[in-house]
Structure formats: C-alpha cells, structure tokens
Design a protein around this motif. Structure first.
Motif, PDB file in Angstrom:
ATOM      1  N   PRO A  47       0.832  -1.201   0.000  1.00 23.76           N
ATOM      2  CA  PRO A  47       0.000   0.000   0.000  1.00 23.76           C
ATOM      3  C   PRO A  47       0.874   1.261   0.000  1.00 23.76           C
ATOM      4  N   TRP A  48       0.358   2.322  -0.606  1.00 20.39           N
ATOM      5  CA  TRP A  48       1.169   3.528  -0.742  1.00 20.39           C
ATOM      6  C   TRP A  48       1.565   4.111   0.616  1.00 20.39           C
ATOM      7  N   ASP A  49       0.680   4.012   1.612  1.00 19.22           N
ATOM      8  CA  ASP A  49       1.026   4.588   2.915  1.00 19.22           C
ATOM      9  C   ASP A  49       2.128   3.778   3.599  1.00 19.22           C
ATOM     10  N   ASP A  50       2.116   2.451   3.434  1.00 14.94           N
ATOM     11  CA  ASP A  50       3.208   1.637   3.962  1.00 14.94           C
ATOM     12  C   ASP A  50       4.521   1.988   3.269  1.00 14.94           C
ATOM     13  N   ALA A  51       4.439   2.248   1.975  1.00 17.30           N
ATOM     14  CA  ALA A  51       5.644   2.581   1.215  1.00 17.30           C
ATOM     15  C   ALA A  51       6.258   3.890   1.694  1.00 17.30           C
ATOM     16  N   LEU A  52       5.419   4.879   1.976  1.00 15.49           N
ATOM     17  CA  LEU A  52       5.933   6.164   2.463  1.00 15.49           C
ATOM     18  C   LEU A  52       6.491   6.032   3.873  1.00 15.49           C
ATOM     19  N   ARG A  53       5.806   5.305   4.722  1.00 15.03           N
ATOM     20  CA  ARG A  53       6.301   5.135   6.097  1.00 15.03           C
ATOM     21  C   ARG A  53       7.629   4.388   6.102  1.00 15.03           C
ATOM     22  N   ALA A  54       7.773   3.418   5.204  1.00 15.95           N
ATOM     23  CA  ALA A  54       9.033   2.686   5.116  1.00 15.95           C
ATOM     24  C   ALA A  54      10.158   3.615   4.669  1.00 15.95           C
ATOM     25  N   ALA A  55       9.861   4.499   3.719  1.00 10.34           N
ATOM     26  CA  ALA A  55      10.882   5.454   3.264  1.00 10.34           C
ATOM     27  C   ALA A  55      11.369   6.314   4.413  1.00 10.34           C
ATOM     28  N   SER A  56      10.441   6.769   5.255  1.00  6.14           N
ATOM     29  CA  SER A  56      10.799   7.595   6.401  1.00  6.14           C
ATOM     30  C   SER A  56      11.608   6.794   7.418  1.00  6.14           C
ATOM     31  N   ARG A  57      11.173   5.559   7.684  1.00  6.78           N
ATOM     32  CA  ARG A  57      11.867   4.736   8.674  1.00  6.78           C
ATOM     33  C   ARG A  57      13.289   4.426   8.240  1.00  6.78           C
ATOM     34  N   ILE A  58      13.469   4.154   6.955  1.00  5.08           N
ATOM     35  CA  ILE A  58      14.792   3.807   6.436  1.00  5.08           C
ATOM     36  C   ILE A  58      15.721   5.021   6.441  1.00  5.08           C
ATOM     37  N   GLY A  59      15.126   6.200   6.374  1.00  3.47           N
ATOM     38  CA  GLY A  59      15.938   7.417   6.352  1.00  3.47           C
ATOM     39  C   GLY A  59      16.101   8.020   4.984  1.00  3.47           C
ATOM     40  N   PHE A  60      15.260   7.605   4.045  1.00  6.36           N
ATOM     41  CA  PHE A  60      15.273   8.221   2.721  1.00  6.36           C
ATOM     42  C   PHE A  60      14.771   9.662   2.823  1.00  6.36           C
ATOM     43  N   ASP A  61      15.189  10.472   1.874  1.00  4.87           N
ATOM     44  CA  ASP A  61      14.741  11.866   1.823  1.00  4.87           C
ATOM     45  C   ASP A  61      13.421  12.008   1.082  1.00  4.87           C
ATOM     46  N   PHE A  62      13.117  11.052   0.211  1.00  6.49           N
ATOM     47  CA  PHE A  62      11.888  11.137  -0.582  1.00  6.49           C
ATOM     48  C   PHE A  62      11.442   9.741  -0.988  1.00  6.49           C
ATOM     49  N   ALA A  63      10.198   9.679  -1.454  1.00  3.46           N
ATOM     50  CA  ALA A  63       9.672   8.471  -2.088  1.00  3.46           C
ATOM     51  C   ALA A  63       9.231   8.840  -3.497  1.00  3.46           C
ATOM     52  N   GLU A  64       9.477   7.936  -4.436  1.00  2.42           N
ATOM     53  CA  GLU A  64       9.050   8.119  -5.826  1.00  2.42           C
ATOM     54  C   GLU A  64       7.849   7.200  -6.063  1.00  2.42           C
ATOM     55  N   LEU A  65       6.676   7.787  -6.087  1.00  2.00           N
ATOM     56  CA  LEU A  65       5.427   7.024  -6.127  1.00  2.00           C
ATOM     57  C   LEU A  65       5.030   6.695  -7.563  1.00  2.00           C
ATOM     58  N   TYR A  66       4.767   5.428  -7.801  1.00  2.00           N
ATOM     59  CA  TYR A  66       4.325   4.975  -9.123  1.00  2.00           C
ATOM     60  C   TYR A  66       2.859   5.327  -9.318  1.00  2.00           C
ATOM     61  N   LEU A  67       2.552   6.102 -10.356  1.00  3.72           N
ATOM     62  CA  LEU A  67       1.163   6.485 -10.629  1.00  3.72           C
ATOM     63  C   LEU A  67       0.543   5.534 -11.653  1.00  3.72           C
ATOM     64  N   ASP A  68       0.470   4.262 -11.290  1.00  6.06           N
ATOM     65  CA  ASP A  68      -0.127   3.281 -12.188  1.00  6.06           C
ATOM     66  C   ASP A  68      -0.613   2.097 -11.357  1.00  6.06           C
ATOM     67  N   GLY A  69      -1.377   1.231 -11.977  1.00  3.58           N
ATOM     68  CA  GLY A  69      -1.871   0.048 -11.285  1.00  3.58           C
ATOM     69  C   GLY A  69      -2.671   0.415 -10.052  1.00  3.58           C
ATOM     70  N   ALA A  70      -2.305  -0.162  -8.918  1.00  4.36           N
ATOM     71  CA  ALA A  70      -3.037   0.071  -7.671  1.00  4.36           C
ATOM     72  C   ALA A  70      -2.944   1.515  -7.204  1.00  4.36           C
ATOM     73  N   THR A  71      -1.920   2.246  -7.673  1.00 10.22           N
ATOM     74  CA  THR A  71      -1.800   3.672  -7.327  1.00 10.22           C
ATOM     75  C   THR A  71      -1.950   4.544  -8.569  1.00 10.22           C
ATOM     76  N   GLU A  72      -2.761   4.085  -9.484  1.00 16.03           N
ATOM     77  CA  GLU A  72      -3.144   4.902 -10.635  1.00 16.03           C
ATOM     78  C   GLU A  72      -3.880   6.137 -10.112  1.00 16.03           C
ATOM     79  N   ARG A  73      -3.821   7.229 -10.836  1.00 14.90           N
ATOM     80  CA  ARG A  73      -4.241   8.542 -10.311  1.00 14.90           C
ATOM     81  C   ARG A  73      -5.670   8.565  -9.778  1.00 14.90           C
ATOM     82  N   THR A  74      -6.580   7.757 -10.332  1.00 13.04           N
ATOM     83  CA  THR A  74      -7.966   7.770  -9.862  1.00 13.04           C
ATOM     84  C   THR A  74      -8.175   6.894  -8.637  1.00 13.04           C
ATOM     85  N   ARG A  75      -7.133   6.170  -8.223  1.00 11.29           N
ATOM     86  CA  ARG A  75      -7.262   5.231  -7.113  1.00 11.29           C
ATOM     87  C   ARG A  75      -6.593   5.735  -5.833  1.00 11.29           C
ATOM     88  N   ILE A  76      -6.062   6.943  -5.889  1.00 11.58           N
ATOM     89  CA  ILE A  76      -5.424   7.500  -4.694  1.00 11.58           C
ATOM     90  C   ILE A  76      -5.963   8.900  -4.434  1.00 11.58           C
TER      91      ILE A  76
END
Length: 272
Positions: free
Chosen positions: A29-58
C-alpha cells in the motif's frame, strides 16, 4: 533543471536519496511505502502512478499530508505501459498526452516536485523509423514539460532500454527541449555503457540530469536487483554525483521486502 546544477560549496548531503515504490502491483500500500521510506531514512519516495496507485485510485491530498507528516519529499513515476506519447497516430498520441496531463495535475496536488517520464513508443521498425516518430516524441516532451512547469513539477525524461529514447538519444532531448533527464544506470548498461562511460555521461550532462535511477544488475539486463548485489561498478559510475551535483537519486529495486531497501540505502550511501 535547478536540481541538476553544480555547486562549489556542496556538502555530502546535497544529493537527496529515495526509492521507487512498487505500489503499482498492489502488494505494498502507498502509505506503507511512504512510512518505510521515512523509517529507512530516505529523503523522498518516488510514487508509481499506475496500477493500484493509478491517479484515480489514490487521494493526492492524503498522500501529500502523510509525506509532510513523515518529513518526506515526493517524486512520481508517470505511467507508461499503455500510453503512446510518441505515436504517429494523432488521436492515440493526444489521448496519451491528455492522460499524462491529468497525472501531472495529481502529482502537483500531492506536492510532488519531479515526474519521471518515459518518452517512448511501440511504433518502431519496420513500420515506423525513428526519424518519423522522434518529432512526435520531442513535441510531446515539450508539451508536457511546459504543462508541468506551470504546476511547479519538473519533467525528467528517462533513458529507456533498447527503445527510443535510449541514452544514445538523450542528446536530442537536451538539444530540442528544455526538459531535465532521469539517468537509469541499468538501462544505460543494457544499451552498452560501462561504468566509466556512465560517469562520462553524468559528468558531461550533470546540468541536465536532475534525477538518477540506481538500477543494479548481474549482467547487461534490466534486473533491478538490490543495490550492491549486482555487478555494476557504482563507485565509478556515480563518481560525478560526488562532485557538487545537487539532484535526486532513487534506488530502484524490485522487492516487497523493506530489509533489502534498507540495505540498498546503506550501499547507496557508500557509493555517494
């Protein structure tokens, strides 16, 4: 293009690091992906706008809010599998451009600063030669670059493996558009560049390369194995990024296991 500018007073953290999410599969899920980025210490997340996170689904406001809460910057990867911004058929191309504009609007709403774009097409020989389709691709890049700039989003054209526009065609993007570039190491390797040649490319075009995909592989293939587990000589390839370059770097790893992403982040820091 400002992110790719060189600075004389750069410090080791002028390069921001993140990762390309695999949210399009629905396995993460996109929220798990963002939280993981923060936990790991990344500065940003690059979100895929397709499939389950296609623009109309988020919900872009929800994405932006969570990113702000997690102190993360946002980038997006625009869809590409079924879109044809280089099609020689006007209705097909215009429909694809319309969809990409809608995705850029969503990216802007969530506060994304960059959008990775595949400037490619399935129109190819023997039916269509590059000289016939390149003008359509370049015009589409110009259209989307202007549209995105008006919404404070930077278009970053990615070199593609074996199809236009490859790393060998990006000089046309630089000469005939004002768009920035995403340099994908795995794609460049597929198209014949070794680590020293990758470094030469980044050194020569650091003012236009705003974003980098670190895509490791065990051979000349588009594998996306965990960073450092392949045979790409990143110490050599990424050397120009240690010399005052101020862009963004994503590890692009095909995994749903965040432990591999954390290790990839550690390896990336060693290379940078």
């Amino acid at each position: 293009m400002s992110e790719g500018e060189r600075r004389d007073d750069a410090d080791p953290r002028t390069v921001r690091r993140g990762y390309v999410t695999q949210t399009h599969t629905g396995a993460v899920p996109w929220d798990d992906a963002l939280r993981a980025a923060s936990r790991i210490g990344f500065d940003f997340a690059e979100l895929y706008l397709d499939g389950a996170t296609e623009r109309t689904r988020i919900d872009p406001n929800a994405v932006g809010s969570l990113a702000a809460e997690a102190d993360l910057d946002l980038l997006v990867h625009l869809p590409f599998v079924d879109l044809e911004i280089g099609s020689p058929r006007d209705p097909v191309r215009e429909g694809s451009l319309s969809e990409q504009r809608a995705c850029i609007e969503v990216a802007s709403e969530m506060g994304a600063e960059k959008a990775v774009l595949h400037a490619g097409t399935s129109a190819r020989p023997p039916e269509w030669e590059l000289d016939e389709i390149a003008p359509h691709l370049l015009d589409s890049v110009r259209v989307l670059d202007r549209f995105a700039a008006d919404r404070d989003v930077e278009i970053c054209v990615e070199n593609l493996p074996g199809v236009p526009f490859t790393v060998h065609h990006l000089d046309r993007v630089f000469a005939e558009t004002e768009a920035s570039a995403t340099f994908d190491t795995g794609h460049a390797r597929v198209d014949g560049l070794d680590a020293e040649e990758m470094a030469d490319f980044l050194d020569a075009h650091g003012d236009r390369v705003s974003h980098v995909h670190v895509n490791d592989a065990r051979e000349d293939a588009d594998e996306h194995v965990p960073t450092g587990s392949g045979t790409t000589d990143f110490e050599t390839a990424l050397a120009p990024l240690r010399e005052g370059w101020t862009g963004t770097v994503s590890v692009e790893v095909y995994t749903f296991d965040f432990d591999y992403l954390e290790l990839s982040a550690e390896k990336l820091d060693e290379f940078l």
